[in-house]
Design a protein around this motif. Sequence first.
Motif, PDB file in Angstrom:
ATOM      1  N   MET A 164     -14.594 -23.414  16.460  1.00  0.00           N
ATOM      2  CA  MET A 164     -14.831 -21.957  15.697  1.00  0.00           C
ATOM      3  C   MET A 164     -15.117 -22.099  14.046  1.00  0.00           C
ATOM      4  O   MET A 164     -15.064 -23.445  13.428  1.00  0.00           O
ATOM      5  N   THR A 165     -16.270 -21.533  14.017  1.00  0.00           N
ATOM      6  CA  THR A 165     -16.919 -20.992  12.486  1.00  0.00           C
ATOM      7  C   THR A 165     -16.398 -20.797  11.415  1.00  0.00           C
ATOM      8  O   THR A 165     -15.165 -20.371  12.346  1.00  0.00           O
ATOM      9  N   ASN A 166     -16.757 -21.404  10.613  1.00  0.00           N
ATOM     10  CA  ASN A 166     -15.705 -21.138   9.654  1.00  0.00           C
ATOM     11  C   ASN A 166     -15.736 -19.198   9.413  1.00  0.00           C
ATOM     12  O   ASN A 166     -14.782 -19.206   9.285  1.00  0.00           O
ATOM     13  N   ARG A 167     -16.907 -18.509   9.492  1.00  0.00           N
ATOM     14  CA  ARG A 167     -16.167 -16.911   9.665  1.00  0.00           C
ATOM     15  C   ARG A 167     -15.755 -16.744  10.400  1.00  0.00           C
ATOM     16  O   ARG A 167     -15.005 -16.070  10.074  1.00  0.00           O
ATOM     17  N   SER A 168     -15.431 -16.962  12.544  1.00  0.00           N
ATOM     18  CA  SER A 168     -14.850 -16.710  12.441  1.00  0.00           C
ATOM     19  C   SER A 168     -13.431 -17.183  12.904  1.00  0.00           C
ATOM     20  O   SER A 168     -12.382 -16.388  13.246  1.00  0.00           O
ATOM     21  N   LYS A 169     -13.190 -18.017  11.909  1.00  0.00           N
ATOM     22  CA  LYS A 169     -11.493 -18.413  11.675  1.00  0.00           C
ATOM     23  C   LYS A 169     -11.472 -17.493  10.424  1.00  0.00           C
ATOM     24  O   LYS A 169     -10.044 -17.489  10.310  1.00  0.00           O
ATOM     25  N   SER A 170     -12.181 -17.200   9.441  1.00  0.00           N
ATOM     26  CA  SER A 170     -11.690 -16.346   8.875  1.00  0.00           C
ATOM     27  C   SER A 170     -11.383 -14.753   8.787  1.00  0.00           C
ATOM     28  O   SER A 170     -10.202 -14.739   8.893  1.00  0.00           O
ATOM     29  N   ILE A 171     -12.131 -13.818   9.905  1.00  0.00           N
ATOM     30  CA  ILE A 171     -11.433 -13.581  10.230  1.00  0.00           C
ATOM     31  C   ILE A 171     -10.348 -13.072  11.538  1.00  0.00           C
ATOM     32  O   ILE A 171      -9.527 -12.637  11.353  1.00  0.00           O
ATOM     33  N   GLY A 172     -10.165 -14.277  11.980  1.00  0.00           N
ATOM     34  CA  GLY A 172      -9.356 -15.162  12.391  1.00  0.00           C
ATOM     35  C   GLY A 172      -8.199 -14.854  11.522  1.00  0.00           C
ATOM     36  O   GLY A 172      -6.337 -13.629  11.980  1.00  0.00           O
ATOM     37  N   THR A 173      -8.861 -15.422  10.270  1.00  0.00           N
ATOM     38  CA  THR A 173      -6.586 -15.772   9.555  1.00  0.00           C
ATOM     39  C   THR A 173      -6.694 -14.160   8.618  1.00  0.00           C
ATOM     40  O   THR A 173      -5.186 -13.742   8.807  1.00  0.00           O
ATOM     41  N   ALA A 174      -7.513 -13.535   8.555  1.00  0.00           N
ATOM     42  CA  ALA A 174      -7.310 -11.957   8.284  1.00  0.00           C
ATOM     43  C   ALA A 174      -6.166 -11.459   9.195  1.00  0.00           C
ATOM     44  O   ALA A 174      -5.900 -10.262   8.895  1.00  0.00           O
ATOM     45  N   SER A 175      -7.620 -11.464  10.286  1.00  0.00           N
ATOM     46  CA  SER A 175      -5.738 -10.731  11.009  1.00  0.00           C
ATOM     47  C   SER A 175      -4.870 -11.168  11.532  1.00  0.00           C
ATOM     48  O   SER A 175      -4.062 -10.086  11.605  1.00  0.00           O
ATOM     49  N   GLU A 176      -5.052 -12.344  11.415  1.00  0.00           N
ATOM     50  CA  GLU A 176      -2.701 -12.330  11.706  1.00  0.00           C
ATOM     51  C   GLU A 176      -2.184 -12.591  10.504  1.00  0.00           C
ATOM     52  O   GLU A 176      -1.271 -11.658  10.391  1.00  0.00           O
ATOM     53  N   ARG A 177      -3.447 -12.430   8.987  1.00  0.00           N
ATOM     54  CA  ARG A 177      -2.342 -11.859   8.005  1.00  0.00           C
ATOM     55  C   ARG A 177      -1.679 -10.642   7.921  1.00  0.00           C
ATOM     56  O   ARG A 177      -1.055  -9.864   7.766  1.00  0.00           O
ATOM     57  N   ALA A 178      -2.718  -9.508   8.434  1.00  0.00           N
ATOM     58  CA  ALA A 178      -2.243  -8.157   8.871  1.00  0.00           C
ATOM     59  C   ALA A 178      -1.028  -8.064   9.613  1.00  0.00           C
ATOM     60  O   ALA A 178      -0.136  -7.159   9.214  1.00  0.00           O
ATOM     61  N   VAL A 179      -1.007  -8.259  10.944  1.00  0.00           N
ATOM     62  CA  VAL A 179      -0.281  -8.612  11.478  1.00  0.00           C
ATOM     63  C   VAL A 179       1.146  -9.146  10.735  1.00  0.00           C
ATOM     64  O   VAL A 179       2.559  -8.509  11.201  1.00  0.00           O
ATOM     65  N   VAL A 180       1.074 -10.219  10.608  1.00  0.00           N
ATOM     66  CA  VAL A 180       2.335 -10.522   9.577  1.00  0.00           C
ATOM     67  C   VAL A 180       2.808  -9.776   8.973  1.00  0.00           C
ATOM     68  O   VAL A 180       3.828  -9.711   8.607  1.00  0.00           O
ATOM     69  N   ARG A 181       2.095  -8.985   7.562  1.00  0.00           N
ATOM     70  CA  ARG A 181       2.442  -8.115   6.842  1.00  0.00           C
ATOM     71  C   ARG A 181       3.114  -6.850   7.438  1.00  0.00           C
ATOM     72  O   ARG A 181       4.177  -6.476   6.616  1.00  0.00           O
ATOM     73  N   TYR A 182       2.707  -6.920   8.758  1.00  0.00           N
ATOM     74  CA  TYR A 182       3.301  -5.420   9.067  1.00  0.00           C
ATOM     75  C   TYR A 182       4.576  -6.176   9.870  1.00  0.00           C
ATOM     76  O   TYR A 182       6.059  -5.147   9.561  1.00  0.00           O
ATOM     77  N   LEU A 183       4.634  -7.367  10.810  1.00  0.00           N
ATOM     78  CA  LEU A 183       6.103  -7.622  11.128  1.00  0.00           C
ATOM     79  C   LEU A 183       7.144  -8.068   9.672  1.00  0.00           C
ATOM     80  O   LEU A 183       8.210  -7.152  10.386  1.00  0.00           O
ATOM     81  N   ALA A 184       6.377  -7.839   9.095  1.00  0.00           N
ATOM     82  CA  ALA A 184       7.510  -8.535   8.142  1.00  0.00           C
ATOM     83  C   ALA A 184       8.325  -7.450   7.623  1.00  0.00           C
ATOM     84  O   ALA A 184       9.226  -7.145   6.843  1.00  0.00           O
ATOM     85  N   ALA A 185       7.524  -6.175   6.859  1.00  0.00           N
ATOM     86  CA  ALA A 185       7.618  -4.797   6.759  1.00  0.00           C
ATOM     87  C   ALA A 185       8.417  -4.172   7.402  1.00  0.00           C
ATOM     88  O   ALA A 185       9.121  -3.145   7.039  1.00  0.00           O
ATOM     89  N   HIS A 186       8.950  -4.531   8.489  1.00  0.00           N
ATOM     90  CA  HIS A 186       8.823  -3.472   9.979  1.00  0.00           C
ATOM     91  C   HIS A 186      10.314  -4.763  10.427  1.00  0.00           C
ATOM     92  O   HIS A 186      10.127  -4.386  11.910  1.00  0.00           O
ATOM     93  N   GLY A 187      10.701  -5.232  10.041  1.00  0.00           N
ATOM     94  CA  GLY A 187      12.159  -6.080  10.546  1.00  0.00           C
ATOM     95  C   GLY A 187      12.157  -7.559  11.035  1.00  0.00           C
ATOM     96  O   GLY A 187      13.043  -8.403  11.715  1.00  0.00           O
ATOM     97  N   PHE A 188      10.644  -8.175  10.819  1.00  0.00           N
ATOM     98  CA  PHE A 188      10.552  -9.156  10.824  1.00  0.00           C
ATOM     99  C   PHE A 188      10.262 -10.400   9.456  1.00  0.00           C
ATOM    100  O   PHE A 188       9.566 -10.496   9.689  1.00  0.00           O
ATOM    101  N   PRO A 189      11.173 -10.379   8.971  1.00  0.00           N
ATOM    102  CA  PRO A 189      11.059 -10.586   8.099  1.00  0.00           C
ATOM    103  C   PRO A 189      10.172 -11.846   7.009  1.00  0.00           C
ATOM    104  O   PRO A 189       9.773 -12.251   6.254  1.00  0.00           O
TER     105      PRO A 189
END
Length: 161
Positions: free
Chosen positions: A1-26
């Motif tokens: 995985m290139t650094n660019r695709s890894k950073s895209i994956g990381t940003a997407s994962e973080r967005a989902v984590v923030r949503y989950l944490a704010a909606h019942g999965f702290p």
Amino acid sequence: MTNRSKSIGTASERAVVRYLAAHGFPAAERRALHGATDLGDITGTPGIVWEVKGGEAAKDASDKRVAAWFDEAREEAGNADATYGFLIVQRRQKGVRDWWAVLDVCDLAKLVRCDSREQASNMHARITLAQLVELLAIAGWTDTRPPTPSTSAANSSRTRN
């Protein structure tokens, strides 16, 4: 995985984590890489494996690509001995709350508990017409069983009233 695709994956994962944490999965958080045996992208949600796909590849993903990613999520759920394996796919011009959540239809049935019309929610599931007709056939609503790959060609020329 290139650094660019890894950073895209990381940003997407973080967005989902923030949503989950704010909606019942702290306790939701990104999972550190786990060697050869992948256990999904997010941890802190016992019994659930989350596989997250983001960026242009996700926004423009074909049905075949989504199916392959979903197979990956199910394999990871098996690796983690989890009850559910979900695939979250980023959508073009949509916030994280409106990204696609892909799950097995049997898992969807386990999660939905509507004993009457009054309990129906405003949620919906999006499947193809072919998938709906196959489910209806399996459930006995049609007068034929769904075609198997060997009988599909023979039956396609038949017409029914």
